[in-house]
Motif scaffolding. Structure first.
Motif, mmCIF file in Angstrom:
data_model
loop_
_atom_site.group_PDB
_atom_site.id
_atom_site.type_symbol
_atom_site.label_atom_id
_atom_site.label_comp_id
_atom_site.label_asym_id
_atom_site.label_seq_id
_atom_site.Cartn_x
_atom_site.Cartn_y
_atom_site.Cartn_z
ATOM 1 N N ASP A 75 -64.794 -7.469 3.784
ATOM 2 C CA ASP A 75 -64.280 -6.703 2.662
ATOM 3 C C ASP A 75 -65.297 -6.560 1.530
ATOM 4 O O ASP A 75 -64.983 -6.771 0.356
ATOM 5 C CB ASP A 75 -62.995 -7.375 2.152
ATOM 6 N N GLY A 76 -66.557 -6.231 1.877
ATOM 7 C CA GLY A 76 -67.598 -6.038 0.867
ATOM 8 C C GLY A 76 -68.321 -7.308 0.469
ATOM 9 O O GLY A 76 -69.263 -7.273 -0.310
ATOM 10 N N ASN A 77 -67.888 -8.442 0.969
ATOM 11 C CA ASN A 77 -68.529 -9.726 0.688
ATOM 12 C C ASN A 77 -69.275 -10.172 1.937
ATOM 13 O O ASN A 77 -69.016 -9.703 3.034
ATOM 14 C CB ASN A 77 -67.482 -10.766 0.292
ATOM 15 N N ARG A 78 -70.198 -11.115 1.778
ATOM 16 C CA ARG A 78 -70.984 -11.575 2.928
ATOM 17 C C ARG A 78 -71.035 -13.092 2.948
ATOM 18 O O ARG A 78 -71.302 -13.742 1.944
ATOM 19 C CB ARG A 78 -72.396 -11.013 2.851
ATOM 20 N N ILE A 79 -70.793 -13.638 4.132
ATOM 21 C CA ILE A 79 -70.889 -15.077 4.374
ATOM 22 C C ILE A 79 -71.963 -15.284 5.434
ATOM 23 O O ILE A 79 -71.983 -14.575 6.440
ATOM 24 C CB ILE A 79 -69.549 -15.662 4.875
ATOM 25 N N THR A 80 -72.864 -16.242 5.216
ATOM 26 C CA THR A 80 -73.836 -16.607 6.245
ATOM 27 C C THR A 80 -73.775 -18.108 6.464
ATOM 28 O O THR A 80 -73.589 -18.884 5.525
ATOM 29 C CB THR A 80 -75.285 -16.198 5.885
ATOM 30 N N VAL A 81 -73.909 -18.486 7.721
ATOM 31 C CA VAL A 81 -73.939 -19.895 8.107
ATOM 32 C C VAL A 81 -75.249 -20.114 8.860
ATOM 33 O O VAL A 81 -75.554 -19.380 9.804
ATOM 34 C CB VAL A 81 -72.733 -20.266 8.998
ATOM 35 N N ASN A 82 -76.031 -21.128 8.420
ATOM 36 C CA ASN A 82 -77.370 -21.344 8.960
ATOM 37 C C ASN A 82 -77.589 -22.837 9.259
ATOM 38 O O ASN A 82 -78.122 -23.569 8.433
ATOM 39 C CB ASN A 82 -78.401 -20.824 7.946
ATOM 40 N N GLU A 90 -85.399 -35.690 13.512
ATOM 41 C CA GLU A 90 -83.969 -35.805 13.794
ATOM 42 C C GLU A 90 -83.125 -35.538 12.551
ATOM 43 O O GLU A 90 -82.052 -36.088 12.382
ATOM 44 C CB GLU A 90 -83.631 -37.165 14.409
ATOM 45 N N GLU A 91 -83.640 -34.673 11.658
ATOM 46 C CA GLU A 91 -82.908 -34.295 10.458
ATOM 47 C C GLU A 91 -82.208 -32.960 10.692
ATOM 48 O O GLU A 91 -82.791 -32.030 11.243
ATOM 49 C CB GLU A 91 -83.849 -34.185 9.264
ATOM 50 N N ALA A 92 -80.969 -32.905 10.264
ATOM 51 C CA ALA A 92 -80.175 -31.691 10.411
ATOM 52 C C ALA A 92 -79.537 -31.350 9.073
ATOM 53 O O ALA A 92 -79.222 -32.240 8.279
ATOM 54 C CB ALA A 92 -79.093 -31.893 11.462
ATOM 55 N N ASP A 93 -79.381 -30.061 8.829
ATOM 56 C CA ASP A 93 -78.616 -29.621 7.674
ATOM 57 C C ASP A 93 -78.014 -28.261 7.984
ATOM 58 O O ASP A 93 -78.267 -27.680 9.038
ATOM 59 C CB ASP A 93 -79.451 -29.610 6.389
ATOM 60 N N VAL A 94 -77.191 -27.806 7.073
ATOM 61 C CA VAL A 94 -76.587 -26.487 7.215
ATOM 62 C C VAL A 94 -76.598 -25.830 5.846
ATOM 63 O O VAL A 94 -76.414 -26.495 4.821
ATOM 64 C CB VAL A 94 -75.156 -26.564 7.797
ATOM 65 N N VAL A 95 -76.867 -24.526 5.843
ATOM 66 C CA VAL A 95 -76.828 -23.730 4.614
ATOM 67 C C VAL A 95 -75.707 -22.717 4.790
ATOM 68 O O VAL A 95 -75.712 -21.934 5.739
ATOM 69 C CB VAL A 95 -78.169 -23.011 4.359
ATOM 70 N N VAL A 96 -74.741 -22.758 3.886
ATOM 71 C CA VAL A 96 -73.634 -21.813 3.897
ATOM 72 C C VAL A 96 -73.732 -21.004 2.607
ATOM 73 O O VAL A 96 -73.811 -21.581 1.515
ATOM 74 C CB VAL A 96 -72.268 -22.527 3.977
ATOM 75 N N ALA A 97 -73.783 -19.681 2.748
ATOM 76 C CA ALA A 97 -73.933 -18.816 1.577
ATOM 77 C C ALA A 97 -72.800 -17.796 1.526
ATOM 78 O O ALA A 97 -72.312 -17.344 2.565
ATOM 79 C CB ALA A 97 -75.283 -18.107 1.615
ATOM 80 N N TYR A 98 -72.421 -17.457 0.298
ATOM 81 C CA TYR A 98 -71.380 -16.459 0.061
ATOM 82 C C TYR A 98 -71.891 -15.519 -1.020
ATOM 83 O O TYR A 98 -72.339 -15.976 -2.084
ATOM 84 C CB TYR A 98 -70.087 -17.139 -0.385
ATOM 85 N N ALA A 99 -71.862 -14.221 -0.761
ATOM 86 C CA ALA A 99 -72.312 -13.230 -1.732
ATOM 87 C C ALA A 99 -71.196 -12.225 -1.986
ATOM 88 O O ALA A 99 -70.575 -11.716 -1.051
ATOM 89 C CB ALA A 99 -73.549 -12.507 -1.216
ATOM 90 N N SER A 100 -70.943 -11.988 -3.270
ATOM 91 C CA SER A 100 -69.927 -11.024 -3.668
ATOM 92 C C SER A 100 -70.413 -10.335 -4.943
ATOM 93 O O SER A 100 -70.558 -10.990 -5.980
ATOM 94 C CB SER A 100 -68.595 -11.714 -3.925
#
Length: 190
Positions: A75-82, A90-100
């Motif tokens: 609906d015009g917004n953007r979510i990204t999961v990385n 052995e390091e892990a992370d996640v980047v979650v972004a939301y743009a509106s």
């Protein structure tokens, strides 16, 4: 006198995978051709999904880092999961972004550290982004567009003031360590 040969050689090897592409790049040390650094980027534009892989090849093949990025338009917004994983550390992370609209929120989380960055586009030329970390660290970034480039200043209290000036084909970086309210030096790179 002839100049020494280049230390690294690289060559892209693009191919297509499904509805996307998979460009690959291998870098070789011209002095030691027994191993190669390899990067592979695969994308499926129809699914808004991409994968990035970094590896080494030589006597054996080993994957060093892998990450994926999935985009979702809503609906015009953007979510990204990385999600990202470094096999060496052995390091892990996640980047979650939301743009509106003019606002973006980015959360980066690993087992040991988390941060949230909130970016607000003030007008066509100015963007401000404070970042808060679980360690208690805070920083504020101000990006100002100047002509075809930009100047980004990041202030991290009791750590540094960093300035990055991008203009067409070049980038200048200035790092000024700070202690309290005193600038304790300056490092400049172009």
């Amino acid at each position: 006198d002839f100049p020494p040969p280049p230390r690294r050689l690289g060559a892209p090897a693009p191919t297509r995978v499904g509805a996307g592409g998979a460009p690959a790049r291998a870098a070789l040390d011209a002095q030691d051709l027994s191993s190669a650094d390899i990067e592979v980027d695969a994308a499926n534009d129809g699914e808004d999904l991409s994968i990035h892989l970094e590896a080494n090849a030589g006597d054996s093949f080993s994957v060093n880092k892998i990450e994926a990025t999935k985009g979702i338009d809503n609906d015009g917004n953007r979510i990204t999961v990385n999600p990202r994983y470094d096999l060496n550390t052995e390091e892990a992370d996640v980047v979650v972004a939301y743009a509106s609209g003019d606002t973006e929120v980015e959360v980066t989380a690993s087992r040991d550290a988390q941060s949230v960055k909130i970016s607000q586009q003030i007008d066509d030329e100015n963007r401000v982004s404070p970042t808060l970390a679980s360690s208690g660290d805070i920083s504020v970034e101000w990006e100002r567009k100047v002509g075809d480039g930009s100047v980004t200043t990041t202030v991290t209290p009791n750590d540094s003031i960093d300035v990055e000036w991008k203009d067409a084909d070049w980038t200048a970086n200035i790092n000024m360590p700070i202690d309290g309210t005193e600038i304790t030096g300056a490092n400049v790179g172009i």
